[in-house]
Enzyme design. Structure first.
Site, PDB file in Angstrom:
ATOM      1  N   THR A   2       0.814  -1.219   0.000  1.00 18.65           N
ATOM      2  CA  THR A   2       0.000   0.000   0.000  1.00 18.65           C
ATOM      3  C   THR A   2       0.845   1.265   0.000  1.00 18.65           C
ATOM      4  O   THR A   2       0.489   2.258  -0.631  1.00 18.65           O
ATOM      5  CB  THR A   2      -0.917  -0.005   1.251  1.00 18.65           C
ATOM      6  OG1 THR A   2      -1.763  -1.137   1.146  1.00 18.65           O
ATOM      7  CG2 THR A   2      -1.756   1.236   1.356  1.00 18.65           C
ATOM      8  N   THR A  52       2.009  -4.604   4.377  1.00 18.33           N
ATOM      9  CA  THR A  52       1.951  -4.982   5.791  1.00 18.33           C
ATOM     10  C   THR A  52       1.561  -6.445   6.011  1.00 18.33           C
ATOM     11  O   THR A  52       1.927  -7.034   7.026  1.00 18.33           O
ATOM     12  CB  THR A  52       0.943  -4.091   6.549  1.00 18.33           C
ATOM     13  OG1 THR A  52      -0.322  -4.158   5.884  1.00 18.33           O
ATOM     14  CG2 THR A  52       1.419  -2.668   6.620  1.00 18.33           C
ATOM     15  N   ASP A  53       0.810  -7.013   5.049  1.00 22.27           N
ATOM     16  CA  ASP A  53       0.219  -8.338   5.303  1.00 22.27           C
ATOM     17  C   ASP A  53       1.240  -9.415   5.660  1.00 22.27           C
ATOM     18  O   ASP A  53       0.992 -10.232   6.534  1.00 22.27           O
ATOM     19  CB  ASP A  53      -0.611  -8.788   4.087  1.00 22.27           C
ATOM     20  CG  ASP A  53      -1.875  -7.956   3.930  1.00 22.27           C
ATOM     21  OD1 ASP A  53      -2.230  -7.224   4.882  1.00 22.27           O
ATOM     22  OD2 ASP A  53      -2.511  -8.023   2.858  1.00 22.27           O
ATOM     23  N   THR A 102       4.378  -9.129  14.903  1.00 16.92           N
ATOM     24  CA  THR A 102       3.179  -9.713  14.300  1.00 16.92           C
ATOM     25  C   THR A 102       2.285  -8.561  13.849  1.00 16.92           C
ATOM     26  O   THR A 102       2.200  -7.548  14.550  1.00 16.92           O
ATOM     27  CB  THR A 102       2.429 -10.558  15.368  1.00 16.92           C
ATOM     28  OG1 THR A 102       3.293 -11.617  15.764  1.00 16.92           O
ATOM     29  CG2 THR A 102       1.146 -11.150  14.838  1.00 16.92           C
ATOM     30  N   THR A 158       2.798 -21.562  20.776  1.00 15.62           N
ATOM     31  CA  THR A 158       1.459 -21.334  21.310  1.00 15.62           C
ATOM     32  C   THR A 158       0.611 -20.476  20.377  1.00 15.62           C
ATOM     33  O   THR A 158       1.127 -19.625  19.655  1.00 15.62           O
ATOM     34  CB  THR A 158       1.503 -20.663  22.699  1.00 15.62           C
ATOM     35  OG1 THR A 158       0.166 -20.393  23.125  1.00 15.62           O
ATOM     36  CG2 THR A 158       2.287 -19.373  22.699  1.00 15.62           C
ATOM     37  N   GLN A 159      -0.702 -20.710  20.449  1.00 15.68           N
ATOM     38  CA  GLN A 159      -1.634 -19.863  19.698  1.00 15.68           C
ATOM     39  C   GLN A 159      -1.821 -18.516  20.390  1.00 15.68           C
ATOM     40  O   GLN A 159      -2.345 -17.583  19.793  1.00 15.68           O
ATOM     41  CB  GLN A 159      -2.999 -20.552  19.592  1.00 15.68           C
ATOM     42  CG  GLN A 159      -2.978 -21.807  18.752  1.00 15.68           C
ATOM     43  CD  GLN A 159      -4.303 -22.556  18.786  1.00 15.68           C
ATOM     44  OE1 GLN A 159      -5.216 -22.205  19.521  1.00 15.68           O
ATOM     45  NE2 GLN A 159      -4.398 -23.616  18.003  1.00 15.68           N
TER      46      GLN A 159
HETATM   47  N1  ASP Z   1      -2.301  -6.016   0.883  1.00 19.79           N
HETATM   48  C1  ASP Z   1      -1.307  -5.014   1.153  1.00 19.79           C
HETATM   49  C2  ASP Z   1       0.041  -5.697   1.199  1.00 19.79           C
HETATM   50  O1  ASP Z   1       0.357  -6.374   2.138  1.00 19.79           O
HETATM   51  C3  ASP Z   1      -1.599  -4.324   2.424  1.00 19.79           C
HETATM   52  C4  ASP Z   1      -0.577  -3.319   2.845  1.00 19.79           C
HETATM   53  O2  ASP Z   1       0.347  -2.981   2.168  1.00 19.79           O
HETATM   54  O3  ASP Z   1      -0.721  -2.823   3.953  1.00 19.79           O
HETATM   55  O4  ASP Z   1       0.787  -5.570   0.257  1.00 19.79           O
END
Ligand code: ASP
Length: 343
Positions: free
Chosen positions: A13, A89-90, A166, A277-278
């Site tokens: 993003t 971010t993913d 995370t 652990t979860q």
């Molecule tokens: N779907 C995007 C990615 O991980 C979300 C992001 O960038 O925050 O590339």
């Protein structure tokens, strides 16, 4: 001398700007960074960049991309004071974890950042994250050494150790958290580093990049109702060398004989099973019979490893081509500050 920073732009993003004609979001060309983010000029750094062609959504990130990022850093290591990786971010926490293992001996900052809103949007968090990441990558201590000597994630108000992080929010600007390790820096009016939390190796070694990654690993997530047929089907996956078993609480699993037997059998077949652990916070302690019975099968404790660090550490260790015994040994060691062993 001006700080020399290399930006590796992978996509996500952060790299999106609005096309003035169509209003559609399109990936930004980082060769025009200075024109598009004029504030960067105020830093007075020497900044170069390498881009992925095409930039990718991080959901498409793969070990081959981690190799590309690691190579971009290793091949240019001596020419720059620090590195900033722009990333979606993913899967950012997976990339950060993988790089922390692949870049053995890292003694310079590798700061990974991205944003929740595209850099071309008025309320973007991308501009601030990019500028703070550049400042952290250029920061030095009183001896003139890099302040950060590890892979870290910078997001909004915090700098986190990469292999402890995370993604915790799909919405909040503070999108990342390290649940089992303190922040490396708090960002407010200033950037306040926590020198006790930052990686400081007693012996400095040259950078030794490792590019081999073996993806013959998988995850089994426990849930009440997981039945024997399904479990055995998953455990029979061909070519599997390692399994991350996500258990309950402090490392607990069903005590039923079919479950314990199935796990014992897969371990006897030579597969390494790593228990994490979860829970978001805390780790595997084996405080209950349910944990003890599982440990007795030969499952290895991942202590307080994140899932992202556990799965990438397995890929990394199998990719080294070392013996199974050596993989097991290194899974119990902290290689890049990824786990706390004093529990
Ligand atoms: N779907 C995007 C990615 O991980 C979300 C992001 O960038 O925050 O590339």
């Amino acid at each position: 001398m001006k700080p020399r920073i290399l930006i590796v732009y992978t996509g996500g993003t952060i790299g999106m700007i609005e096309d003035p004609a169509t209003k559609a979001l399109r990936p930004f060309d980082f060769s025009h960074l200075m024109e598009n983010v004029p504030k960067v000029k105020m830093l007075d750094y020497k900044i170069d960049n390498i881009q992925f062609h095409p930039p990718i959504d991080s959901s498409d990130m793969s070990p081959a991309h981690w190799q590309d990022i690691a190579r971009s850093i290793a091949d240019n290591y001596d020419d720059y004071d620090g590195f900033v990786v722009l990333h979606g971010t993913d899967t950012m926490a997976y990339t950060a974890s993988a790089l922390s293992f692949m870049l053995e001996g890292l003694d310079k900052p590798v700061i990974i950042t991205g944003s929740q809103l595209p850099i071309g949007e008025v309320r973007t968090d991308g501009e601030e994250n990019l500028i703070t990441a550049l400042q952290i990558a250029a920061a030095t201590d009183t001896d003139g050494r890099p302040m950060v000597r590890e892979v870290a994630i910078l997001f909004e108000n915090y700098l986190w150790r990469g292999n402890r992080s995370t993604k915790r929010s799909a919405d909040n600007f503070n999108a990342f958290k390290s649940n089992n390790y303190p922040q490396l820096a708090k960002i407010g009016l200033g950037i306040h580093f926590d020198t006790d939390a930052l990686m400081r190796r007693s012996v400095s070694r040259p950078l030794t990049p490792h590019y081999g990654l073996d993806t013959s690993v998988m995850v089994i997530d426990l849930y009440p109702g997981l039945n024997e047929g399904l479990l055995r089907h998953m455990l029979a996956a061909p070519g599997i060398k390692g399994i991350v078993l996500r258990t309950y609480g402090t490392g607990n699993a069903p005590t039923s004989s079919w479950f314990i037997e199935a796990i014992r059998e897969v371990i006897n077949r030579g597969v390494i099973v790593l228990n994490v652990t979860q829970c978001l916070n805390g780790g595997v302690l084996n405080r209950y019979l349910a944990g003890d019975m599982l440990a007795a099968t030969g499952v290895i404790s991942g202590y307080d490893l994140t899932f992202e660090a556990a799965i990438t550490k397995m890929m990394f260790l199998f990719g080294l081509g070392i013996s199974r015994e050596e993989v097991k040994k290194q899974l119990c060691m902290s290689l890049a500050g990824e786990m706390t062993l004093t529990q």
